[in-house]
Design a protein around this motif. Structure first.
Motif, PDB file in Angstrom:
ATOM      1  N   GLY A  42      19.407  44.579  -8.255  1.00 15.27           N
ATOM      2  CA  GLY A  42      18.335  44.110  -7.388  1.00 15.27           C
ATOM      3  C   GLY A  42      18.740  43.534  -6.046  1.00 15.27           C
ATOM      4  N   ILE A  43      20.031  43.593  -5.693  1.00 17.33           N
ATOM      5  CA  ILE A  43      20.439  43.067  -4.391  1.00 17.33           C
ATOM      6  C   ILE A  43      19.806  43.932  -3.295  1.00 17.33           C
ATOM      7  N   GLU A  44      19.041  43.311  -2.424  1.00 19.46           N
ATOM      8  CA  GLU A  44      18.383  44.039  -1.343  1.00 19.46           C
ATOM      9  C   GLU A  44      19.061  43.812  -0.002  1.00 19.46           C
ATOM     10  N   LYS A  45      19.642  42.631   0.168  1.00 17.67           N
ATOM     11  CA  LYS A  45      20.253  42.272   1.452  1.00 17.67           C
ATOM     12  C   LYS A  45      21.196  41.118   1.183  1.00 17.67           C
ATOM     13  N   TYR A  46      22.315  41.084   1.914  1.00 20.93           N
ATOM     14  CA  TYR A  46      23.235  39.958   1.762  1.00 20.93           C
ATOM     15  C   TYR A  46      24.106  39.843   2.996  1.00 20.93           C
ATOM     16  N   VAL A  47      24.708  38.671   3.132  1.00 19.30           N
ATOM     17  CA  VAL A  47      25.741  38.466   4.136  1.00 19.30           C
ATOM     18  C   VAL A  47      26.756  37.504   3.534  1.00 19.30           C
ATOM     19  N   ILE A  48      28.019  37.834   3.718  1.00 16.13           N
ATOM     20  CA  ILE A  48      29.093  36.959   3.278  1.00 16.13           C
ATOM     21  C   ILE A  48      29.627  36.252   4.513  1.00 16.13           C
ATOM     22  N   MET A  49      29.479  34.947   4.503  1.00 15.23           N
ATOM     23  CA  MET A  49      29.925  34.094   5.596  1.00 15.23           C
ATOM     24  C   MET A  49      31.263  33.467   5.194  1.00 15.23           C
ATOM     25  N   PRO A  50      31.923  32.728   6.071  1.00 15.17           N
ATOM     26  CA  PRO A  50      33.216  32.140   5.716  1.00 15.17           C
ATOM     27  C   PRO A  50      33.192  31.254   4.471  1.00 15.17           C
ATOM     28  N   ASN A  51      32.135  30.468   4.296  1.00 16.03           N
ATOM     29  CA  ASN A  51      32.118  29.550   3.157  1.00 16.03           C
ATOM     30  C   ASN A  51      30.832  29.604   2.334  1.00 16.03           C
ATOM     31  N   HIS A  52      30.041  30.632   2.524  1.00 15.18           N
ATOM     32  CA  HIS A  52      28.830  30.788   1.722  1.00 15.18           C
ATOM     33  C   HIS A  52      28.329  32.227   1.774  1.00 15.18           C
ATOM     34  N   ILE A  53      27.440  32.527   0.860  1.00 15.64           N
ATOM     35  CA  ILE A  53      26.818  33.852   0.771  1.00 15.64           C
ATOM     36  C   ILE A  53      25.308  33.657   0.722  1.00 15.64           C
ATOM     37  N   HIS A  54      24.598  34.455   1.507  1.00 13.45           N
ATOM     38  CA  HIS A  54      23.139  34.514   1.421  1.00 13.45           C
ATOM     39  C   HIS A  54      22.772  35.880   0.861  1.00 13.45           C
ATOM     40  N   MET A  55      21.733  35.917   0.032  1.00 19.91           N
ATOM     41  CA  MET A  55      21.277  37.205  -0.490  1.00 19.91           C
ATOM     42  C   MET A  55      19.795  37.163  -0.824  1.00 19.91           C
ATOM     43  N   ILE A  56      19.215  38.350  -0.820  1.00 19.43           N
ATOM     44  CA  ILE A  56      17.864  38.538  -1.335  1.00 19.43           C
ATOM     45  C   ILE A  56      18.010  39.409  -2.570  1.00 19.43           C
ATOM     46  N   ILE A  57      17.460  38.922  -3.673  1.00 19.71           N
ATOM     47  CA  ILE A  57      17.500  39.663  -4.934  1.00 19.71           C
ATOM     48  C   ILE A  57      16.071  39.950  -5.376  1.00 19.71           C
ATOM     49  N   HIS A  58      15.846  41.191  -5.791  1.00 18.79           N
ATOM     50  CA  HIS A  58      14.572  41.549  -6.412  1.00 18.79           C
ATOM     51  C   HIS A  58      14.812  41.576  -7.919  1.00 18.79           C
ATOM     52  N   LYS A  59      14.285  40.572  -8.610  1.00 15.12           N
ATOM     53  CA  LYS A  59      14.473  40.429 -10.053  1.00 15.12           C
ATOM     54  C   LYS A  59      13.456  41.272 -10.801  1.00 15.12           C
ATOM     55  N   THR A  60      13.962  42.098 -11.741  1.00 12.80           N
ATOM     56  CA  THR A  60      13.073  42.894 -12.591  1.00 12.80           C
ATOM     57  C   THR A  60      13.538  42.919 -14.040  1.00 12.80           C
ATOM     58  N   ASN A  61      14.721  42.338 -14.332  1.00 17.76           N
ATOM     59  CA  ASN A  61      15.309  42.511 -15.662  1.00 17.76           C
ATOM     60  C   ASN A  61      14.882  41.460 -16.686  1.00 17.76           C
ATOM     61  N   GLU A  64       5.211  38.846   2.099  1.00 18.11           N
ATOM     62  CA  GLU A  64       5.959  39.734   2.989  1.00 18.11           C
ATOM     63  C   GLU A  64       6.506  38.997   4.206  1.00 18.11           C
ATOM     64  N   ASN A  65       5.745  38.085   4.776  1.00 19.31           N
ATOM     65  CA  ASN A  65       6.215  37.329   5.931  1.00 19.31           C
ATOM     66  C   ASN A  65       7.434  36.487   5.569  1.00 19.31           C
ATOM     67  N   ASP A  66       7.381  35.820   4.440  1.00 18.58           N
ATOM     68  CA  ASP A  66       8.513  35.023   3.945  1.00 18.58           C
ATOM     69  C   ASP A  66       9.744  35.919   3.747  1.00 18.58           C
ATOM     70  N   TYR A  67       9.519  37.104   3.174  1.00 20.26           N
ATOM     71  CA  TYR A  67      10.596  38.069   2.961  1.00 20.26           C
ATOM     72  C   TYR A  67      11.248  38.454   4.294  1.00 20.26           C
ATOM     73  N   LEU A  68      10.427  38.766   5.294  1.00 16.93           N
ATOM     74  CA  LEU A  68      10.950  39.162   6.603  1.00 16.93           C
ATOM     75  C   LEU A  68      11.706  38.033   7.288  1.00 16.93           C
ATOM     76  N   ILE A  69      11.241  36.815   7.114  1.00 12.78           N
ATOM     77  CA  ILE A  69      11.944  35.654   7.689  1.00 12.78           C
ATOM     78  C   ILE A  69      13.339  35.557   7.081  1.00 12.78           C
ATOM     79  N   LYS A  70      13.432  35.663   5.768  1.00 13.93           N
ATOM     80  CA  LYS A  70      14.733  35.571   5.088  1.00 13.93           C
ATOM     81  C   LYS A  70      15.618  36.758   5.451  1.00 13.93           C
TER      82      LYS A  70
END
Length: 154
Positions: free
Chosen positions: A67-86, A122-128
């Protein structure tokens, strides 16, 4: 010793974190050490993220999460958007991810907790989504940047 902002419990009361939906997750390294990547900005303003060995390990397991839709790995943290379906709680996915990275590296590099945000529309999703896209270019101003962490040193 460094002072970090006091952690606030941000979970939604009564929300089922195993339910289908979209989640914005941030995972930090222990003591916010810059172990995952280096960010360089060229003279023409282009920003590039260069993963370290630990960052490459993290990315390989991140990409195996369902479900990973988007992510970025930064020097000391990771941001991601996950679509949970399991049907499993988001916490089990994060625990599994951290555990696999730890086992491969041979030591834990993660702080104990993680930040989650239930994406509501959807707006919240686009902001993230846009936040993830723009995060490397704003690294110097990022709250997680080492220069922005308050130190108790004299």
């Amino acid at each position: 010793m460094q002072n970090y902002p006091q952690r606030k419990w941000a979970r939604l009361k009564g929300y089922d974190y195993a339910s289908e939906g979209y989640y914005f997750i941030t995972i930090c390294t222990k003591d916010r050490k810059c172990l995952l990547a280096r960010i360089d900005t060229s003279s023409d303003g282009e920003t590039k993220v260069f993963l370290t060995e630990f960052g490459c390990v993290a990315e390989s397991y991140l990409l195996s999460l369902s479900g990973i839709e988007k992510y970025v790995i930064m020097p000391n943290h990771i941001h991601m958007i996950i679509h949970k379906t399991n049907g499993k709680p988001i916490s089990s996915d994060i625990r599994s991810f951290k555990g696999l990275v730890t086992k491969t590296i041979g030591e834990s590099i993660w702080q104990k907790y993680y930040y989650d945000h239930v994406i509501r529309d959807e707006n919240d999703y686009l902001i993230k989504w846009n936040y993830i896209d723009s995060n490397p270019g704003k690294w110097a101003e990022d709250d997680y940047h080492p220069s922005r962490i308050i130190s108790n040193s004299p």
